[in-house]
Design an enzyme around this catalytic site. Structure first.
Site, PDB file in Angstrom:
ATOM      1  N   LYS A   1       0.854  -1.197   0.000  1.00  0.00           N
ATOM      2  CA  LYS A   1       0.000   0.000   0.000  1.00  0.00           C
ATOM      3  C   LYS A   1       0.888   1.245   0.000  1.00  0.00           C
ATOM      4  CE  LYS A   1      -3.975   1.872   2.608  1.00  0.00           C
ATOM      5  NZ  LYS A   1      -4.807   1.688   3.827  1.00  0.00           N
TER       6      LYS A   1
ATOM      7  N   SER B   1      -9.759   1.425   2.729  1.00  0.00           N
ATOM      8  CA  SER B   1      -8.920   2.232   1.860  1.00  0.00           C
ATOM      9  C   SER B   1      -7.826   1.458   1.141  1.00  0.00           C
ATOM     10  CB  SER B   1      -8.264   3.348   2.668  1.00  0.00           C
ATOM     11  OG  SER B   1      -7.343   2.792   3.601  1.00  0.00           O
TER      12      SER B   1
ATOM     13  N   SER C   1      -9.871  -0.793   6.983  1.00  0.00           N
ATOM     14  CA  SER C   1      -9.274  -0.580   5.659  1.00  0.00           C
ATOM     15  C   SER C   1      -8.524  -1.769   5.076  1.00  0.00           C
ATOM     16  CB  SER C   1      -8.339   0.631   5.695  1.00  0.00           C
ATOM     17  OG  SER C   1      -9.074   1.818   5.622  1.00  0.00           O
TER      18      SER C   1
END
Lengths: 475, 100
Positions: free
Chosen positions: A75, A150, A174
């Site tokens: 990420k 996310s 997330s």
């Protein structure tokens, strides 16, 4: 591409080369990522060097580690030295961190090959990955739908079979919510179990790094590699952690599992509830005892979270001021430069949360908002503690619905509701994970959530594996 | 505690947070923040006077490390990422008065 454990075994025994496996990963990304947009940046050169080092180690009779040659996606809110790290924000566009996050070092020391940085909602604020300055990620199961967020890019990269593993971060769901929507395994470890040194902070009392994987065993393998004490993170738990991989197949016989009442009713789609009930039946069939349990404070989790997380974000994001890193928009004095930089660099959701947090912390409102939310946090932790006197694990849906259409949730509150089942674990600091369990009425993946007490990841993985085995039997 | 925030308060909060909003943004954000704060007002129904606040989940305090020299970040590498640098320092516009 095979699973991480299988790949590492074949690379360690010289059946496949790490370089060839990395090439295959980049080939798959090249073929389909124009459509999915899981990646913001590929780290081809770094991957090439690492894969070659793994192959050299094998050739020299050395052990390159448990993740030897396994391609992994990261990420883009975790620092990678010399490689772009944007948090999907214009304010960090072009920035190249001068250091690696601790998890990056641990992965590479274990032989993993980092192939790229994945898309996210800006600064990890969102539940759909639509809120990225660099465009949305699409769900590999249906590209008209969101992948969740996310950590949507990391979830999609695993679901699209670009990589067998990826890392995300989970502040209110997330990792788990995108894992559910993309049909992969996603783990939020105990607060403090995985070092956050080099994770760009969103809400420091909630943020935690964890793995995505195509199966539970790979998730356990990756968790064991990235977890453990790090002196660079003052919130890192100093005690040694129990490895989870050795016991992942031990089953759930004799376990007492509580199905959380408050997360099985209003606001949760019927097909998701049906699948969660089926998961409870599967655990019973595997030898566990499943009963309903009421944890009333969980319904206040959402309200408390949307005060605490923005409050901490407003403080953490004060550092993006155009002085030390990232973009600067010039102004005639420092204050004007700060304002111009932040106003141009942050997107609307980030601005919204910074203002919400600034308000919740401001004089005259602190006790009413932030102070109250912190007390609710204690209430939730206490009620979990009571539940764990009678239960070994808890069970709930991960997400109220399957993946929704891109653009379907335009008002902020509708998106915030996506986190209703996942937030309580962050507030309490407990581990929780999402495991795919069948599909909804629309044919899209459903995830069920397993919640465990502090530092009981090993127990959590056992139940997750039992569910995964049961889900295989269904199809 | 009111579940609402006025347009003027939003403008004030934006200035505290070093954000500039135009009139349209102010309208939109005011409306959206009101909705979130109304949800937060759900907490009002709880009597929490006997419940202590929780700042973080794992009770670690006074985390110290041995006083041993370790390498820090490379200064040139750090400065290379800054928007403006002069003599190994971060350079910013004047902090007082008008620009020269």
């Amino acid at each position: 591409m095979s699973g991480a454990q299988e790949l590492a075994a074949s690379i360690r025994s010289g059946v496949q080369s790490a370089v060839a496996v990395a090439d295959a990963s980049f080939g798959a990304i090249n073929e389909r990522d124009d459509e999915i947009h899981a990646f913001l940046h590929l780290t081809k050169q770094r991957a090439q060097i690492q894969a070659q080092a793994v192959d050299d180690a094998v050739a020299n009779g050395n052990d390159p580690g448990p993740l030897a040659g396994v391609p992994i996606a990261i990420k883009d809110n975790m620092c990678t030295r010399g490689e772009p790290t944007t948090c999907s924000s214009k304010i960090l566009e072009g920035w190249r961190p001068p250091y690696d996050a601790t998890v990056i070092g641990r992965l590479e020391a274990a032989g993993a090959v980092i192939v790229g940085k994945t898309n996210l909602d800006e600064f990890a604020m969102g539940s759909s990955t639509e809120n990225s300055a660099f465009g949305p990620t699409r769900n590999p199961h249906d590209t008209t739908r969101v992948p969740g967020g996310s950590s949507g890019g990391s979830a999609a990269a695993v679901a699209a079979d670009f990589v067998p593993l990826s890392l995300g971060s989970d502040t209110g769901g997330s990792i788990r919510q995108p894992a559910a929507l993309c049909g992969v395994v996603g783990v939020k470890p105990t607060y403090g179990a995985v070092s956050r040194y080099g994770l760009i902070a969103f809400a420091s009392s909630l943020d935690q790094i964890g793995p995505f994987a195509q199966n539970v065993t790979d998730a356990a393998l990756c968790f064991d590699v990235i977890s453990g004490h790090d002196p660079m993170d003052a919130t890192s738990i100093p005690n040694p952690l129990t490895p989870t991989l050795p016991t992942v197949n031990d089953g759930v016989a004799g376990m007492r599992i509580g199905l959380v009442d408050e997360l099985m009713g209003e606001g949760i789609d019927d097909d998701v509830i049906a699948r969660t009930n089926q998961a409870a039946e599967a655990l019973t069939a595997a030898g566990a005892t499943v009963e309903r349990v009421s944890i009333p404070a969980t319904i206040y989790g959402l309200a408390a979270y949307y005060l605490i997380a923005p409050a901490e974000a407003s403080s953490n994001l004060a550092r993006f001021d155009g002085v030390r890193y990232g973009q600067r928009v010039e102004g005639q004095n420092v204050a004007a430069m700060n304002v111009a930089t932040r106003s141009a660099g942050f997107g609307d959701e980030v601005k919204r949360r910074i203002m919400l947090g600034t308000y919740a912390l401001s004089s005259g409102y602190y006790d009413a908002y932030y102070g109250k939310a912190q007390r609710v946090r204690t209430l939730i932790a206490n009620e979990f503690a009571t539940a764990y006197e009678s239960f070994d694990l808890l069970l709930s849906p991960t997400s109220p619905s399957t993946a929704f259409e891109i653009g379907a949730k335009s008002d902020p509150m509708a998106l915030y509701m996506c986190d209703v089942c996942t937030i309580p674990s962050n507030l309490a600091g407990h581990p929780a994970m999402s495991v795919p369990f069948g599909v909804g009425d629309d044919g899209l993946p459903v995830g069920v959530q397993i919640l465990a007490p502090m530092l009981e990841e090993a127990r959590m993985f056992k139940a997750a594996k039992a569910l995964e085995d049961a889900a295989k039997g269904m199809s | 505690m009111s579940g609402e925030i006025s347009r003027d308060e939003v403008a004030h909060v934006a200035s505290l947070a070093r954000l500039r909003l135009d009139d349209n943004e102010l309208d939109t954000f005011t409306e959206q923040l009101c909705v979130v704060l109304e949800t937060a007002a759900n907490l009002n129904s709880l009597d929490l006077s006997d419940v202590p606040p929780m700042a973080q989940p794992y009770p670690l305090t006074n985390v110290m490390r041995p006083d041993v020299l370790v390498p820090s970040l490379d200064r040139d590498e750090v400065l290379a990422q800054a928007p403006d640098v002069e003599d190994s320092r971060f350079r910013v516009p004047p902090s007082l008065g008008e620009a020269p």
